[in-house]
Design an enzyme around this catalytic site. Structure first.
Site, PDB file in Angstrom:
ATOM      1  N   LYS A   9      -2.065 -36.190  60.790  1.00 14.06           N
ATOM      2  CA  LYS A   9      -1.791 -35.651  59.456  1.00 14.06           C
ATOM      3  C   LYS A   9      -0.479 -34.844  59.462  1.00 14.06           C
ATOM      4  O   LYS A   9       0.078 -34.555  60.535  1.00 14.06           O
ATOM      5  CB  LYS A   9      -2.969 -34.764  59.027  1.00 14.06           C
ATOM      6  CG  LYS A   9      -4.284 -35.534  58.878  1.00 14.06           C
ATOM      7  CD  LYS A   9      -5.362 -34.617  58.327  1.00 14.06           C
ATOM      8  CE  LYS A   9      -6.686 -35.330  58.208  1.00 14.06           C
ATOM      9  NZ  LYS A   9      -7.703 -34.468  57.542  1.00 14.06           N
ATOM     10  N   TYR A  49      -8.826 -41.354  50.115  1.00 12.22           N
ATOM     11  CA  TYR A  49      -9.852 -40.309  50.041  1.00 12.22           C
ATOM     12  C   TYR A  49     -10.780 -40.483  48.834  1.00 12.22           C
ATOM     13  O   TYR A  49     -11.414 -39.511  48.406  1.00 12.22           O
ATOM     14  CB  TYR A  49      -9.176 -38.933  50.008  1.00 12.22           C
ATOM     15  CG  TYR A  49      -8.717 -38.442  51.367  1.00 12.22           C
ATOM     16  CD1 TYR A  49      -9.572 -38.488  52.479  1.00 12.22           C
ATOM     17  CD2 TYR A  49      -7.441 -37.908  51.544  1.00 12.22           C
ATOM     18  CE1 TYR A  49      -9.152 -38.026  53.726  1.00 12.22           C
ATOM     19  CE2 TYR A  49      -7.021 -37.446  52.796  1.00 12.22           C
ATOM     20  CZ  TYR A  49      -7.888 -37.508  53.873  1.00 12.22           C
ATOM     21  OH  TYR A  49      -7.481 -37.046  55.099  1.00 12.22           O
ATOM     22  N   ASN A 112      -6.660 -30.143  59.779  1.00 12.95           N
ATOM     23  CA  ASN A 112      -7.380 -30.470  61.021  1.00 12.95           C
ATOM     24  C   ASN A 112      -6.713 -31.582  61.825  1.00 12.95           C
ATOM     25  O   ASN A 112      -7.357 -32.326  62.549  1.00 12.95           O
ATOM     26  CB  ASN A 112      -8.863 -30.759  60.737  1.00 12.95           C
ATOM     27  CG  ASN A 112      -9.059 -31.950  59.814  1.00 12.95           C
ATOM     28  OD1 ASN A 112      -8.081 -32.532  59.331  1.00 12.95           O
ATOM     29  ND2 ASN A 112     -10.304 -32.328  59.589  1.00 12.95           N
ATOM     30  N   HIS A 115      -7.005 -37.698  61.242  1.00 10.29           N
ATOM     31  CA  HIS A 115      -8.082 -38.398  60.531  1.00 10.29           C
ATOM     32  C   HIS A 115      -8.469 -39.620  61.343  1.00 10.29           C
ATOM     33  O   HIS A 115      -7.615 -40.271  61.939  1.00 10.29           O
ATOM     34  CB  HIS A 115      -7.595 -38.861  59.145  1.00 10.29           C
ATOM     35  CG  HIS A 115      -8.554 -39.823  58.510  1.00 10.29           C
ATOM     36  ND1 HIS A 115      -9.653 -39.407  57.790  1.00 10.29           N
ATOM     37  CD2 HIS A 115      -8.614 -41.188  58.538  1.00 10.29           C
ATOM     38  CE1 HIS A 115     -10.337 -40.470  57.386  1.00 10.29           C
ATOM     39  NE2 HIS A 115      -9.724 -41.556  57.830  1.00 10.29           N
ATOM     40  N   GLU A 126      -9.680 -48.866  55.647  1.00  4.81           N
ATOM     41  CA  GLU A 126      -8.508 -48.017  55.844  1.00  4.81           C
ATOM     42  C   GLU A 126      -7.360 -48.780  56.519  1.00  4.81           C
ATOM     43  O   GLU A 126      -6.190 -48.600  56.162  1.00  4.81           O
ATOM     44  CB  GLU A 126      -8.917 -46.772  56.642  1.00  4.81           C
ATOM     45  CG  GLU A 126      -9.847 -45.883  55.823  1.00  4.81           C
ATOM     46  CD  GLU A 126     -10.495 -44.739  56.597  1.00  4.81           C
ATOM     47  OE1 GLU A 126     -10.268 -44.613  57.813  1.00  4.81           O
ATOM     48  OE2 GLU A 126     -11.244 -43.968  55.964  1.00  4.81           O
TER      49      GLU A 126
END
Ligand code: CMP
Length: 143
Positions: A9, A49, A112, A115, A126
């Site tokens: 990310k 998302y 975080n 992903h 995805e």
């Protein structure tokens, strides 16, 4: 062979963690079959998302993932979907075990670092969202 979608990310790219993260999956023995540094559009972020659309943090999630470049990857190997999730650690880095990527490098759930697809269905969806068939390579790799 099983494939998963992993993405460093914007926080991970900014903090120069891309190499470290790639190395962890390489050293584990998984095979990198696709990778690119990219800037995600709002449209792609909302599609990616989509399952979180009703969550209160959805706007924040889309803003963050589009805030800077991400490093999108496809990895291949036996059990790679689940094993990659274990190597990443729990979604909330505060609960992620030391030795995992989030346990070692992250503190807050919004930022975080990485992903990873959570199931075979998500992985297929995805990978299809982020990569064309022609961007994935097929090759033999020595163990
Ligand atoms: P990821 O695996 O990319 O999938 C959904 C993301 O939502 C998750 O990682 C977190 O980064 C993010 N997320 C989950 N809970 C929260 C929250 N309470 N506030 C902000 N972001 C969250």
């Amino acid at each position: 062979m099983e494939k998963t979608f992993l993405m460093v990310k914007p926080d991970g790219v900014q903090r120069n963690l891309t190499g470290e993260i790639v190395q962890r999956f390489e050293k584990k023995g998984f095979k990198l079959v696709g990778a690119k540094l990219m800037q995600i559009s709002n449209e792609l972020a909302e599609q990616h998302y989509g399952e979180h659309k009703e969550r209160p943090f959805f706007g924040e999630l889309v803003d963050f993932i589009t805030s800077g470049p991400v490093f999108a990857m496809v990895w291949e190997g036996e059990g790679v979907i689940l094993t990659a999730r274990e190597m990443m650690g729990k979604t909330n880095p505060a609960e992620a075990a030391p030795g995992t990527i989030r346990g070692d490098f992250a503190v807050t759930v919004g930022k975080n670092i990485i992903h990873g697809s959570d199931s075979a269905e998500s992985a297929e969806r995805e990978i299809g969202l982020f990569f064309n068939e022609s961007e994935l390579v097929s090759y033999d790799k020595q163990d």
